[in-house]
Write an enzyme that holds these catalytic residues in place. Structure first.
Site, mmCIF file in Angstrom:
data_model
loop_
_atom_site.group_PDB
_atom_site.id
_atom_site.type_symbol
_atom_site.label_atom_id
_atom_site.label_comp_id
_atom_site.label_asym_id
_atom_site.label_seq_id
_atom_site.Cartn_x
_atom_site.Cartn_y
_atom_site.Cartn_z
ATOM 1 N N ASP A 1 0.861 -1.279 -0.017
ATOM 2 C CA ASP A 1 0.064 0.011 0.031
ATOM 3 C C ASP A 1 0.945 1.069 -0.037
ATOM 4 O O ASP A 1 2.050 1.241 -0.422
ATOM 5 C CB ASP A 1 -1.097 -0.257 1.355
ATOM 6 C CG ASP A 1 -2.397 0.720 1.032
ATOM 7 O OD1 ASP A 1 -2.333 1.789 0.401
ATOM 8 O OD2 ASP A 1 -3.193 0.177 1.494
ATOM 9 N N HIS B 1 1.906 2.070 -3.251
ATOM 10 C CA HIS B 1 0.979 3.094 -3.719
ATOM 11 C C HIS B 1 1.661 4.507 -3.668
ATOM 12 O O HIS B 1 0.889 5.472 -3.665
ATOM 13 C CB HIS B 1 -0.171 2.930 -3.263
ATOM 14 C CG HIS B 1 -0.902 1.510 -3.204
ATOM 15 N ND1 HIS B 1 -1.847 1.207 -2.694
ATOM 16 C CD2 HIS B 1 -0.355 0.417 -3.973
ATOM 17 C CE1 HIS B 1 -2.407 0.030 -3.519
ATOM 18 N NE2 HIS B 1 -1.351 -0.408 -4.076
#
Ligand code: NAG
Ligand code: NAG
Ligand code: NAG
Length: 396
Positions: A216, A239
Site C-alpha cells: 500500500d 502506492h
C-alpha cells in the site's frame, strides 16, 4: 608491553561500563530468544526496570543472533529518564499465524506509548508474519499494525527493518519532533493495507534515506500533521507517497507544510498523491514534491478529491480545500497515458498548483496526457498543462 596491557585493561573496562553496564539485555532477564517461547512478559519486565528504575541504565538491548517471539506487547511510559534507547539487533517475530494470537482483534502488535526521547536503533528486524491475516481478507480494522508509536515526543528510529506486517508497518500518532532514517520496510506488493509509515496528529517529522517496498502507501500523511520533511525514499512496489486520505465521513482534516524531495517511485501504483473523501472539511496546503524519479509509475502525479466508498455514493457538499501544491522536477517513465490527474473539488477547487520541470514519458517514448477538473495554477510547460490551467498563466 606494560602500557599496551594497561590500555587494553582500560578499554575493556570502558567497554564493560558503556556497553554492558548501561544496558539491560533481555537475555539477562530470562528471555529465551529461541523463536518459540513467548518472551513478551520478560521484555515488559526489562522495560519496566529501565523505565521506572532510578539507575543510569537506559538501554534495552535485544541482542543479535536470537529470535524473540512477542505477543501483542505495550511498552508504556512515561519513564523517569528523559531518553530511553531500544537497541534492536536481533529478530522479533509475531505469533506464527492469526490463530496463535491471544487476542486476534488486537489493533497493534508492538506499541510504545508516552515515552519521551525514545530511540529505536539497530540492525534488527521485526517480522509481523502477516500472511495469515492477508489471506483471510479481513477488514483493515481487524488486522494489527506492526509497530505503533503514540505520544512519544523527540522520537528517533534508525536502521531497523520491518517485514510482512499484518497491516501497516509503522504508525506515528501524536508524536512531535521525529527523525526516521535508514529503515527498511518490506511486504509483498499484493499484501493488503500494508502502508509503510502512517503519520497522524504529529508535527516536525523528518523521514529520510529509507527503502519501502510494500502493498500500500509507502508513506501516508494523515490529518493533524504539519512540518513534514521526507527525502531520499526509495518507494516501490507500493502506492506512492500520499497525503490522505483526508476527510472521511465528513471529518475536518488539516495538513500543512509537507515537503517530499529526492524520492524514487519504482513501479508504484501512484507517485505523488493527494486524496480526499467527498464531503470532508479543512485543508491540505503548502505541499511540495521536488526532484522525483519515476520508473514505470502508474499515476506519477494525482490529486483525487472524489475518493469515495463506492457503496455510499454521495453528492459533494463540501471538501478538504487543497492549495499551494508544487510539483517540481519529475523525471522518468509512466505506464499510464494519463500521467497527471488533478480531479479537484467543484466546491473548493485546487488553488495555486505549480508544475515546473515535468519530464514524464510513456514507455514507448510518447508524451503523456493530463486529466484535470477544477484546478487553478501555473506551469513552465504551457503545452502540457494547456487544458488544465485555463485561467492562469505560465511563469516562463
Ligand atoms: C529535510 O531533511 C533533509 C535531510 O535530512 C535536510 O537536509 C533538510 O534540511 C530538511 N529540511 C528541513 C526544512 O528541515
Ligand atoms: C511551507 O512549508 C515550508 C516547509 O515545508 C516552510 O518552510 C514554509 O514556511 C511554508 N510556507 C508557508 C506560507 O507556510
Ligand atoms: C526497480 O525495481 C526493480 C524490480 O524490483 C529492480 O530490479 C530495480 O533495480 C529497481 N530500480 C531502481 C533504480 O531502484
Amino acid at each position: 608491553m606494560e602500557t599496551t596491557l594497561r590500555i587494553w585493561i582500560l578499554i575493556s573496562f570502558l567497554y564493560f561500563v558503556l556497553v554492558n553496564g548501561q544496558n539491560y539485555n533481555v537475555l539477562n532477564f530470562g528471555a529465551k530468544g529461541d523463536g518459540q517461547t513467548d518472551d513478551s512478559k520478560v521484555f515488559v519486565q526489562a522495560w519496566n526496570a529501565i523505565c521506572r528504575g532510578d539507575g543510569d541504565i537506559k538501554t534495552l538491548l535485544i541482542p543479535s543472533d536470537k529470535t524473540f517471539l512477542l505477543q501483542p506487547t505495550v511498552f508504556q511510559g512515561p519513564c523517569k529518564s528523559s531518553s530511553i534507547k531500544v537497541q534492536l539487533d536481533g529478530v522479533i517475530v509475531a505469533p506464527s499465524d492469526k490463530g496463535s494470537w491471544p487476542n486476534p482483534t488486537s489493533k497493534m502488535w508492538i506499541k510504545f506509548s508516552y515515552v519521551y526521547g525514545l530511540i529505536i536503533v539497530g540492525s534488527g528486524t521485526i517480522n509481523g508474519r502477516g500472511s495469515s491475516f492477508w489471506e483471510l481478507k479481513l477488514k483493515a480494522s481487524q488486522r494489527p499494525t506492526a509497530l505503533h508509536i503514540s505520544n512519544c515526543d523527540n522520537l528517533r528510529i534508525n536502521g531497523i527493518t520491518s517485514i510482512d506486517s499484518a497491516k501497516n508497518h509503522l504508525s506515528i500518532n501524536k508524536c512531535n519532533t521525529v527523525a526516521i532514517s535508514k529503515i527498511n520496510l518490506f511486504a509483498p506488493e499484493t499484501s493488503p493495507n500494508t502502508d509503510g509509515i502512517d503519520i497522524s496528529d504529529s508535527t516536525n517529522i523528518n523521514i529520510f534515506d529509507s527503502t519501502i517496498q510494500t502493498g500500500d502507501d509507502c508513506i501516508a500523511i494523515n490529518s493533524g500533521t504539519s512540518n513534514i520533511n521526507i527525502t531520499g525514499i526509495n518507494c516501490g512496489p507500493g502506492h506512492g507517497i500520499s497525503v490522505g486520505s483526508l476527510g472521511a465521513g465528513g471529518a475536518e482534516a488539516t495538513v500543512s507544510n509537507v515537503q517530499v524531495s529526492h524520492c524514487t517511485f519504482n513501479q508504484t501504483a501512484n507517485g505523488a498523491r493527494i486524496k480526499t473523501w467527498l464531503g470532508g472539511q479543512g485543508y491540505a496546503r503548502n505541499i511540495s514534491f521536488t526532484d522525483i524519479t519515476l520508473i514505470n509509475t502508474k499515476n506519477p502525479i494525482i490529486i483525487d478529491q472524489q475518493y469515495i466508498d463506492k457503496r455510499h455514493l454521495a453528492a459533494e457538499e463540501s471538501a478538504v480545500a487543497i492549495s499551494n501544491v508544487k510539483y517540481v522536477g519529475f523525471r522518468g517513465t509512466t505506464s499510464n497515458k494519463n500521467a497527471i490527474t488533478l480531479k479537484c473539488s467543484e466546491t473548493t477547487h485546487c488553488r495555486d498548483v505549480v508544475m515546473d520541470g515535468i519530464d514524464i514519458t510513456l514507455a514507448d517514448g510518447g508524451k503523456p496526457k493530463v486529466d484535470c477538473q477544477n484546478v487553478d495554477g501555473k506551469s513552465s510547460d504551457i503545452d502540457l498543462m494547456r487544458d488544465c490551467f485555463k485561467h492562469s498563466t505560465s511563469f516562463n
